[in-house]
Write a protein that holds these residues in place. Structure first.
Motif, PDB file in Angstrom:
ATOM      1  N   LEU A 124      50.689  48.606  35.115  1.00 58.27           N
ATOM      2  CA  LEU A 124      50.720  50.050  35.702  1.00 58.27           C
ATOM      3  C   LEU A 124      51.920  50.760  35.511  1.00 58.27           C
ATOM      4  CD1 LEU A 124      48.502  51.708  36.639  1.00 58.27           C
ATOM      5  CD2 LEU A 124      49.311  51.046  39.127  1.00 58.27           C
ATOM      6  N   LEU A 125      53.237  50.395  35.659  1.00 58.35           N
ATOM      7  CA  LEU A 125      54.023  51.294  35.521  1.00 58.35           C
ATOM      8  C   LEU A 125      54.525  51.563  33.905  1.00 58.35           C
ATOM      9  CD1 LEU A 125      56.512  49.216  38.063  1.00 58.35           C
ATOM     10  CD2 LEU A 125      55.283  51.589  38.290  1.00 58.35           C
ATOM     11  N   ASP A 126      54.024  50.760  33.102  1.00 56.04           N
ATOM     12  CA  ASP A 126      54.516  51.036  31.592  1.00 56.04           C
ATOM     13  C   ASP A 126      53.379  51.807  31.023  1.00 56.04           C
ATOM     14  OD1 ASP A 126      55.833  50.226  29.219  1.00 56.04           O
ATOM     15  OD2 ASP A 126      54.062  49.248  28.556  1.00 56.04           O
ATOM     16  N   GLN A 127      52.127  51.624  31.308  1.00 57.10           N
ATOM     17  CA  GLN A 127      51.016  52.242  30.740  1.00 57.10           C
ATOM     18  C   GLN A 127      50.674  53.600  31.431  1.00 57.10           C
ATOM     19  OE1 GLN A 127      47.922  49.554  29.935  1.00 57.10           O
ATOM     20  NE2 GLN A 127      49.282  48.077  29.035  1.00 57.10           N
ATOM     21  N   GLY A 128      50.987  53.694  32.605  1.00 58.51           N
ATOM     22  CA  GLY A 128      50.458  54.774  33.509  1.00 58.51           C
ATOM     23  C   GLY A 128      48.814  54.768  33.588  1.00 58.51           C
ATOM     24  N   GLY A 129      48.574  55.919  33.921  1.00 58.41           N
ATOM     25  CA  GLY A 129      46.999  55.988  34.414  1.00 58.41           C
ATOM     26  C   GLY A 129      46.646  55.362  35.587  1.00 58.41           C
ATOM     27  N   GLU A 130      45.686  54.820  35.730  1.00 56.90           N
ATOM     28  CA  GLU A 130      45.039  54.133  36.745  1.00 56.90           C
ATOM     29  C   GLU A 130      44.503  52.802  36.819  1.00 56.90           C
ATOM     30  OE1 GLU A 130      42.019  55.684  40.772  1.00 56.90           O
ATOM     31  OE2 GLU A 130      42.185  56.950  38.637  1.00 56.90           O
ATOM     32  N   GLU A 131      44.798  51.967  37.216  1.00 56.89           N
ATOM     33  CA  GLU A 131      44.262  50.730  37.677  1.00 56.89           C
ATOM     34  C   GLU A 131      44.466  50.095  39.188  1.00 56.89           C
ATOM     35  OE1 GLU A 131      44.301  46.013  35.916  1.00 56.89           O
ATOM     36  OE2 GLU A 131      46.085  47.541  35.187  1.00 56.89           O
ATOM     37  N   ILE A 132      43.387  50.171  39.864  1.00 55.29           N
ATOM     38  CA  ILE A 132      43.287  49.991  41.223  1.00 55.29           C
ATOM     39  C   ILE A 132      44.058  51.100  42.145  1.00 55.29           C
ATOM     40  CG2 ILE A 132      44.081  48.404  43.354  1.00 55.29           C
ATOM     41  CD1 ILE A 132      43.842  46.263  41.352  1.00 55.29           C
ATOM     42  N   LEU A 133      45.276  51.457  41.581  1.00 52.24           N
ATOM     43  CA  LEU A 133      45.954  52.767  42.116  1.00 52.24           C
ATOM     44  C   LEU A 133      46.423  53.404  41.000  1.00 52.24           C
ATOM     45  CD1 LEU A 133      48.495  50.967  44.588  1.00 52.24           C
ATOM     46  CD2 LEU A 133      46.491  52.194  45.205  1.00 52.24           C
ATOM     47  N   LYS A 134      46.720  54.801  40.995  1.00 47.20           N
ATOM     48  CA  LYS A 134      47.400  55.560  40.038  1.00 47.20           C
ATOM     49  C   LYS A 134      48.920  55.349  39.992  1.00 47.20           C
ATOM     50  CE  LYS A 134      44.691  59.741  41.251  1.00 47.20           C
ATOM     51  NZ  LYS A 134      44.785  61.120  41.731  1.00 47.20           N
ATOM     52  N   ALA A 135      49.529  55.160  38.741  1.00 49.29           N
ATOM     53  CA  ALA A 135      50.751  54.586  38.446  1.00 49.29           C
ATOM     54  C   ALA A 135      52.028  55.569  39.406  1.00 49.29           C
ATOM     55  CB  ALA A 135      50.940  54.943  36.834  1.00 49.29           C
ATOM     56  N   THR A 136      51.527  56.613  39.582  1.00 47.38           N
ATOM     57  CA  THR A 136      52.425  57.712  40.361  1.00 47.38           C
ATOM     58  C   THR A 136      52.329  57.079  41.867  1.00 47.38           C
ATOM     59  OG1 THR A 136      50.649  59.109  40.571  1.00 47.38           O
ATOM     60  CG2 THR A 136      52.291  59.612  38.997  1.00 47.38           C
ATOM     61  N   THR A 137      51.264  56.689  42.358  1.00 50.01           N
ATOM     62  CA  THR A 137      51.236  56.016  43.677  1.00 50.01           C
ATOM     63  C   THR A 137      52.049  54.788  43.772  1.00 50.01           C
ATOM     64  OG1 THR A 137      48.923  56.888  44.042  1.00 50.01           O
ATOM     65  CG2 THR A 137      49.641  55.276  45.596  1.00 50.01           C
ATOM     66  N   LEU A 138      51.793  53.949  42.779  1.00 47.83           N
ATOM     67  CA  LEU A 138      52.725  52.660  42.752  1.00 47.83           C
ATOM     68  C   LEU A 138      54.140  52.972  42.720  1.00 47.83           C
ATOM     69  CD1 LEU A 138      52.864  49.532  42.717  1.00 47.83           C
ATOM     70  CD2 LEU A 138      52.541  49.738  40.272  1.00 47.83           C
ATOM     71  N   LYS A 139      54.410  53.994  41.769  1.00 50.55           N
ATOM     72  CA  LYS A 139      55.948  54.376  41.820  1.00 50.55           C
ATOM     73  C   LYS A 139      56.409  54.725  43.102  1.00 50.55           C
ATOM     74  CE  LYS A 139      55.848  55.336  36.955  1.00 50.55           C
ATOM     75  NZ  LYS A 139      55.898  56.595  35.966  1.00 50.55           N
ATOM     76  N   ASN A 140      55.701  55.487  44.010  1.00 47.91           N
ATOM     77  CA  ASN A 140      55.837  56.148  45.233  1.00 47.91           C
ATOM     78  C   ASN A 140      56.051  54.795  46.211  1.00 47.91           C
ATOM     79  OD1 ASN A 140      56.387  58.148  47.153  1.00 47.91           O
ATOM     80  ND2 ASN A 140      54.432  58.119  47.708  1.00 47.91           N
ATOM     81  N   MET A 141      55.191  53.900  45.977  1.00 47.76           N
ATOM     82  CA  MET A 141      55.448  52.881  46.917  1.00 47.76           C
ATOM     83  C   MET A 141      56.694  52.068  46.639  1.00 47.76           C
ATOM     84  SD  MET A 141      51.512  51.123  47.221  1.00 47.76           S
ATOM     85  CE  MET A 141      51.916  50.089  48.086  1.00 47.76           C
TER      86      MET A 141
END
Length: 495
Positions: free
Chosen positions: A281-298
């Motif tokens: 998710l961090l590499d490809q971006g987009g959304e899978e369960i969460l948005k990549a931006t949300t995971l980065k924020n976590m």
């Protein structure tokens, strides 16, 4: 004629671009993993650990795993990569992902009072806090909540149900004002889990299973302890050793309302899938369960001490420092089990280890395995792999040209020990020589030695400044098999 150390050092320096007896990066990495296995087995056996499993992930692949011991003393079934272990507080990562999924859907406000969603989750506040307990505060452990409830349920595993959770919340008080201090809180995570359940209209376990486990293919993971499978797919947990060296099994229990804090059971295969999801998710971006931006924020740090001392915490994700490098993940410690998950996000390397005893820390073991293999992993799987493959052609040519003097380094690999002393070594393959990993030191990777070849069965220890120290001589039996080594006049026998 035998070379002097000065002459040998000159030869090594002037021919270092084409090692005389090079192995491939793949050979070197495989040897490092074999060394890790031997080191783990020796130390786990020394600590009388019933069962353990470890895996190393690069990007989307589980590139190595190792199992130790049995799922229970009763069944004696061996641990596998699919054996379920209690992963304890690593469960909090799944609670965090579940909550953030609801945040993305607009059903949960990260900074709204938790009582907006469940009025029973209100602790009396005699401190005059400027802001309420929020999801953000709970996930970063700065909501000012007590660590636990009013009873010591960790002592007898009498974890409360939801009604009991609400009762203990109402009888507690705010410990601090939010953001005044960091205080790890299992209570807070249990409270958030109840809110996740209320908002989703499902039990916390069902929501995590449907939202995270199923999409990621985590087919064996469950959200409570599967004691009906003890010794047959689920590792029985054991308490600390008695004075006689015996371990008592953990009694059957359920984490109930505290499952969001510590209740998940998972396996090496399934946790590898979770780590790969992070990298993907961090590499490809987009959304899978969460948005990549949300995971980065976590995963960014939301709290660190005033002087930048530990802990440094994101939203559910903790950080570790391996020297100058930051690792993301979480550790876990609960009745009869301990777990460690770390991920190095820039290089897409993760390591996870689970043990079925609560007096042995997998954190130190994971750090050792990571440090031992990090550089070799990068040469095979990372950005340096392309250059290494190009260099392999040169190495192959050099081997062919020097075939008459080629040394089979693999003949020296293996475990060596000195009778009656804990001086065990594992000798493995570098790309241009050997390494010697001490088994029972406090810092095995820091104490690792590099041995360079002179001729025949003689090597020299290379200091960290690349100068040469004492010689190491290997011995063979009549059939030509390596049986021992001599260093500092100490003789170590090959196991």
């Amino acid at each position: 004629m035998r070379l002097s150390r000065a002459a040998l050092a000159f030869v090594l320096a002037t021919t270092s671009t084409v090692p005389a007896f090079a192995e491939t990066p793949e050979d070197a990495l495989a040897s490092r993993f074999r060394a890790a296995s031997a080191w783990l087995d020796a130390n786990l056996a020394k600590e009388s650990v019933p069962g353990a499993a470890i895996g190393v992930v690069h990007d989307q692949d589980l590139i190595w795993s190792h199992q130790f011991g049995v799922e229970s003393y009763a069944t004696q079934n061996p641990v596998t990569d699919d054996t379920l272990f209690s992963i304890c507080s690593v469960s909090k990562l799944f609670n965090g992902v579940a909550a953030m999924n609801l945040v993305e859907e607009g059903q949960l406000d990260l900074d709204a009072p938790l009582t907006r969603y469940d009025a029973s989750m209100a602790l009396p506040d005699k401190l005059g806090s400027e802001e309420p307990v929020t999801t953000r505060g709970i996930l970063s452990h700065v909501a000012g909540l007590p660590r636990e409830g009013t009873l010591d349920y960790w002592a007898d595993n009498s974890f409360p149900d939801v009604a009991g959770l609400r009762e203990t919340v109402s009888s507690q008080e705010q410990l601090y004002k939010p953001y005044d201090h960091w205080q790890y809180s299992n209570l807070g995570m249990a409270m958030l889990g109840d809110v996740v359940s209320r908002i989703s209209g499902k039990s916390w376990g069902d929501y995590v299973d449907q939202t995270i486990f199923t999409p990621l293919g985590m087919t064996v993971s469950v959200t409570d302890m599967p004691f009906d499978r003890v010794g047959n797919g689920f590792a029985q947990g054991y308490y600390i050793r008695t004075a006689k060296g015996e371990r008592q099994p953990v009694e059957q229990h359920s984490f109930r309302a505290f499952a969001p804090a510590a209740g998940v059971a998972s396996s090496i295969h399934d946790m590898a899938k979770f780590a790969s999801w992070n990298f993907r998710l961090l590499d490809q971006g987009g959304e899978e369960i969460l948005k990549a931006t949300t995971l980065k924020n976590m995963q960014r740090v939301h709290w660190v001490g005033a002087d930048f001392e530990e802990p440094a915490w994101g939203l559910a994700y903790a950080t570790r420092r391996y020297s100058e490098k930051t690792m993301w993940g979480h550790g876990g410690y609960c009745p009869g089990a301990r777990t460690e998950l770390v991920m190095r996000l820039p290089t897409k390397v993760a390591a996870v280890m689970m043990v079925s005893a609560n007096d042995v820390s997998p954190g130190a073991m994971v750090k050792t395995v990571y440090s031992l293999t990090e550089e070799a992993i990068d040469k095979v799987h990372g950005k340096a792999a392309i250059e290494a493959k190009k260099a392999a052609k040169t190495i192959k040519t050099a081997k062919a040209e020097g075939a008459e003097s080629k040394v089979d380094l693999s003949a020296y690999e293996g475990s060596y020990h000195v009778a009656n002393y804990d001086w065990d070594l594992y000798v493995g393959l570098n790309e241009d020589g050997l390494f010697a990993l001490p088994i029972f030191t406090d810092d095995p990777v820091g104490d690792l030695e590099t041995w360079v070849h002179e001729k025949g069965d003689t090597f020299w220890r290379k200091r960290k400044d690349d100068t040469l120290a004492e010689a190491i001589t290997f011995e063979r039996d009549a059939a030509g098999k390596v049986t021992a080594l001599v260093q500092h006049s100490y003789r170590s026998t090959k196991r």
